[in-house]
Design an enzyme around this catalytic site. Structure first.
Site, mmCIF file in Angstrom:
data_model
loop_
_atom_site.group_PDB
_atom_site.id
_atom_site.type_symbol
_atom_site.label_atom_id
_atom_site.label_comp_id
_atom_site.label_asym_id
_atom_site.label_seq_id
_atom_site.Cartn_x
_atom_site.Cartn_y
_atom_site.Cartn_z
ATOM 1 N N HIS A 81 27.140 19.104 13.006
ATOM 2 C CA HIS A 81 25.483 18.099 13.002
ATOM 3 C C HIS A 81 25.797 17.527 14.397
ATOM 4 O O HIS A 81 26.633 17.090 14.796
ATOM 5 C CB HIS A 81 25.695 16.875 11.851
ATOM 6 C CG HIS A 81 24.013 17.248 11.482
ATOM 7 N ND1 HIS A 81 23.694 17.216 11.047
ATOM 8 C CD2 HIS A 81 22.895 15.585 11.740
ATOM 9 C CE1 HIS A 81 21.716 17.004 10.966
ATOM 10 N NE2 HIS A 81 22.072 16.209 11.746
ATOM 11 N N ASP A 159 16.940 10.318 1.947
ATOM 12 C CA ASP A 159 16.640 10.340 2.867
ATOM 13 C C ASP A 159 15.699 11.351 4.144
ATOM 14 O O ASP A 159 15.024 10.614 4.939
ATOM 15 C CB ASP A 159 18.375 11.337 3.688
ATOM 16 C CG ASP A 159 17.798 11.417 4.967
ATOM 17 O OD1 ASP A 159 18.119 10.602 6.430
ATOM 18 O OD2 ASP A 159 17.397 13.055 5.847
ATOM 19 N N ARG A 166 11.386 6.354 9.464
ATOM 20 C CA ARG A 166 11.532 6.087 10.601
ATOM 21 C C ARG A 166 11.286 6.118 11.674
ATOM 22 O O ARG A 166 11.384 5.861 12.769
ATOM 23 C CB ARG A 166 13.513 5.844 10.374
ATOM 24 C CG ARG A 166 14.336 5.154 9.816
ATOM 25 C CD ARG A 166 15.403 5.854 9.493
ATOM 26 N NE ARG A 166 15.990 5.774 10.627
ATOM 27 C CZ ARG A 166 17.391 6.950 11.006
ATOM 28 N NH1 ARG A 166 17.373 7.342 10.183
ATOM 29 N NH2 ARG A 166 17.959 6.840 12.369
ATOM 30 N N SER A 181 22.346 8.417 7.311
ATOM 31 C CA SER A 181 21.077 9.685 7.029
ATOM 32 C C SER A 181 22.150 10.820 7.557
ATOM 33 O O SER A 181 21.961 11.977 6.502
ATOM 34 C CB SER A 181 19.997 9.233 8.298
ATOM 35 O OG SER A 181 19.329 11.304 8.231
ATOM 36 N N LYS A 185 24.070 13.746 3.882
ATOM 37 C CA LYS A 185 23.259 15.343 4.145
ATOM 38 C C LYS A 185 25.149 15.936 4.130
ATOM 39 O O LYS A 185 24.512 17.390 3.569
ATOM 40 C CB LYS A 185 22.576 15.319 5.130
ATOM 41 C CG LYS A 185 21.000 15.039 4.748
ATOM 42 C CD LYS A 185 19.724 15.226 5.615
ATOM 43 C CE LYS A 185 20.097 14.907 7.009
ATOM 44 N NZ LYS A 185 19.040 14.319 8.703
HETATM 45 N N1 URA Z 1 19.516 13.580 13.091
HETATM 46 C C1 URA Z 1 19.497 12.873 11.436
HETATM 47 O O1 URA Z 1 19.762 13.746 10.160
HETATM 48 N N2 URA Z 1 19.335 11.725 11.442
HETATM 49 C C2 URA Z 1 19.100 10.309 12.153
HETATM 50 O O2 URA Z 1 18.892 9.682 11.599
HETATM 51 C C3 URA Z 1 19.565 10.959 13.145
HETATM 52 C C4 URA Z 1 19.566 12.087 13.373
#
Ligand code: URA
Ligand code: CA
Length: 439
Positions: A81, A159, A166, A181, A185
């Site tokens: 990620h 989220d 956000r 966040s 996930k």
């Molecule tokens: N990527 C995400 O999934 N969440 C964030 O808060 C920032 C980048």
């Protein structure tokens, strides 16, 4: 629950109890707390922060807000990620390469946000499906070693709600909110190996090295405590990573790389991240050994073949792998010229990202449609010397007026100087459970 009291506590810089955090996350996931109260608390968190215990509790509660998967993929499920970048197509390069080396990549990706691009949008730009039912997602990984899908509604629903708020309340750039966040996930998706690409620089969520390092350490710690193998690379986002920015254009660059016809920083970062995925998969012992395996999959064409299989499996037209030039077509194709001779001294990478959004490659509102054709190809990197009138980049636009707008933004984002400028740093540090290694 007394939600105003939770907001007050954070406003007054007091740490929230585990119970208060659980109430907050439940309220976000089930819609029982109105957006204005959630938004007020998000801003209080953005301004006053959270300590390590609060951040870990927030992450675990968000992960538990929906399904917790234990995917059967015929091996160790791993995922990568990024905190978000411009011209950052590492997923489409490293996922096929790692799968060709035997890894099982169960990747959950996002859409573009603000100035950053998203893998889901890039895949959809060539007709791939990104809402794979769980069964199909897992079967595809068992069969070909990799699948990339969007986040399902059942995964970390808190989220989904909080991220959307956000994005529109200027509360994205908060360490506890980003860490929770991303990690919620990854924990919910059942990834056992997690590789994080934490960006540093003018196009990053956290522009400073110190802020990015703190974020990386927090995420590695949360994941390690949850029993996952986590590593984070801090990589440069002071200019677009690849030269191509925009959805089909970025797919084209990934294919060009896998065809062996292009290289550069995008490939370098993809190999570094991919090597960490191979280590998390138990396939390589060291970064060097991992990179050697990936280089081989690049050279023998097995990485490109994996991408072909993945595109076909997800309903796209895999022939683009043989004719990538069809991915670089738009009604208006025009260069932006350097206004004077000089060295490229600085790029405001977020501004470049917004130029691509302005062209239609990203969304301004959640409901906007994306134009898959548009974007630009950079013709320079920081440190290069250009003659007056030489191309800074080539813009792919839907119409002339869009080109004009993007041109103004691109010229504003790029600083030329009379004096030689240093190249931007690409690799900063590797963070693992053992500690920080400066690169
Ligand atoms: N990527 C995400 O999934 N969440 C964030 O808060 C920032 C980048
Ligand atoms: Ca700089």
């Amino acid at each position: 629950m007394n939600f105003p009291a939770i907001i007050t506590d954070k406003k007054m810089k007091r740490a929230l109890s585990d119970e208060q955090i659980a109430d907050f996350v439940r309220g976000a996931a089930d819609g029982s707390v109105p957006d204005y109260q959630l938004a007020a608390l998000l801003m209080a968190i953005r301004l006053n922060g959270m300590d390590a215990r609060e951040t870990t509790t927030l992450t675990l509660e968000m992960a538990k807000s929906g399904d917790m998967l234990h995917p059967d993929v015929g091996g160790i499920p791993v995922d990568k990620h990024s905190t978000g970048g411009v011209g950052d197509t590492t997923t489409l390069v490293l996922v096929p390469l790692c799968a060709a080396c035997g890894a099982k990549i169960a990747k959950m990706s996002g859409r573009g946000l603000g100035h950053t691009g998203g893998t889901v949008d890039k895949m959809e730009s060539i007709g791939m499906k990104t809402d794979l039912p769980e069964e199909d997602f897992l079967r595809q990984i068992r069969e070909i070693g990799c699948a990339v899908t969007g986040q399902s509604a059942e995964l970390a629903p808190a989220d989904k709600t909080l991220y959307a708020l956000r994005d529109t309340t200027s509360t994205v750039d908060s360490l506890p909110l980003i860490a929770s966040s991303i990690m919620s996930k990854k924990l919910a998706s059942g990834a056992q190996g997690i590789v994080l690409d934490v960006k540093v620089g003018s196009g990053a969520i956290m522009p400073t090295y110190e802020g990015s390092l703190e974020l990386a350490r927090a995420m590695v710690e949360i994941g390690t405590r949850a029993g996952r193998h986590v590593s984070a690379l801090l990589t440069g986002m002071d200019e677009p990573l690849g030269s191509h920015v925009g959805n089909r254009l970025e797919v084209k660059e990934a294919i060009d790389i896998l065809r062996g016809e292009s290289a550069g920083p995008l490939l370098t970062v993809s190999l570094r991240l991919g090597a960490q995925l191979l280590i998390a998969s138990g396939i390589a012992d060291t970064p060097e050994a991992g990179e050697a395996l990936l280089e081989k999959a690049l050279a023998d064409g097995s990485g490109l073949e994996k991408l072909r299989q993945m595109i076909a499996a997800q309903g796209g037209d895999a022939s683009v792998c043989d004719h990538p030039e069809v991915l670089a077509e738009a009604p208006v194709v025009r260069d932006v010229a350097a206004p004077c001779a000089g060295y490229i001294a600085h790029m405001d990478t977020a501004k470049l990202g917004y130029a691509s959004q302005e062209l239609g490659a990203g969304r301004k509102r959640k409901t906007d449609a994306i134009d898959p054709r548009v974007g630009f190809i950079m013709r320079c990197r920081v440190g290069d010397h250009l003659a007056a009138g030489a191309p800074l980049c080539t813009v792919y636009a839907a119409k002339e007026a869009d080109f004009e707008k993007a041109q103004a933004m691109i010229l504003d984002a790029i600083t030329l100087s009379d004096t030689p400028a240093e190249k931007e740093k690409l690799l900063y540090a590797l963070v693992t459970a053992e500690g920080v290694k400066t690169l």
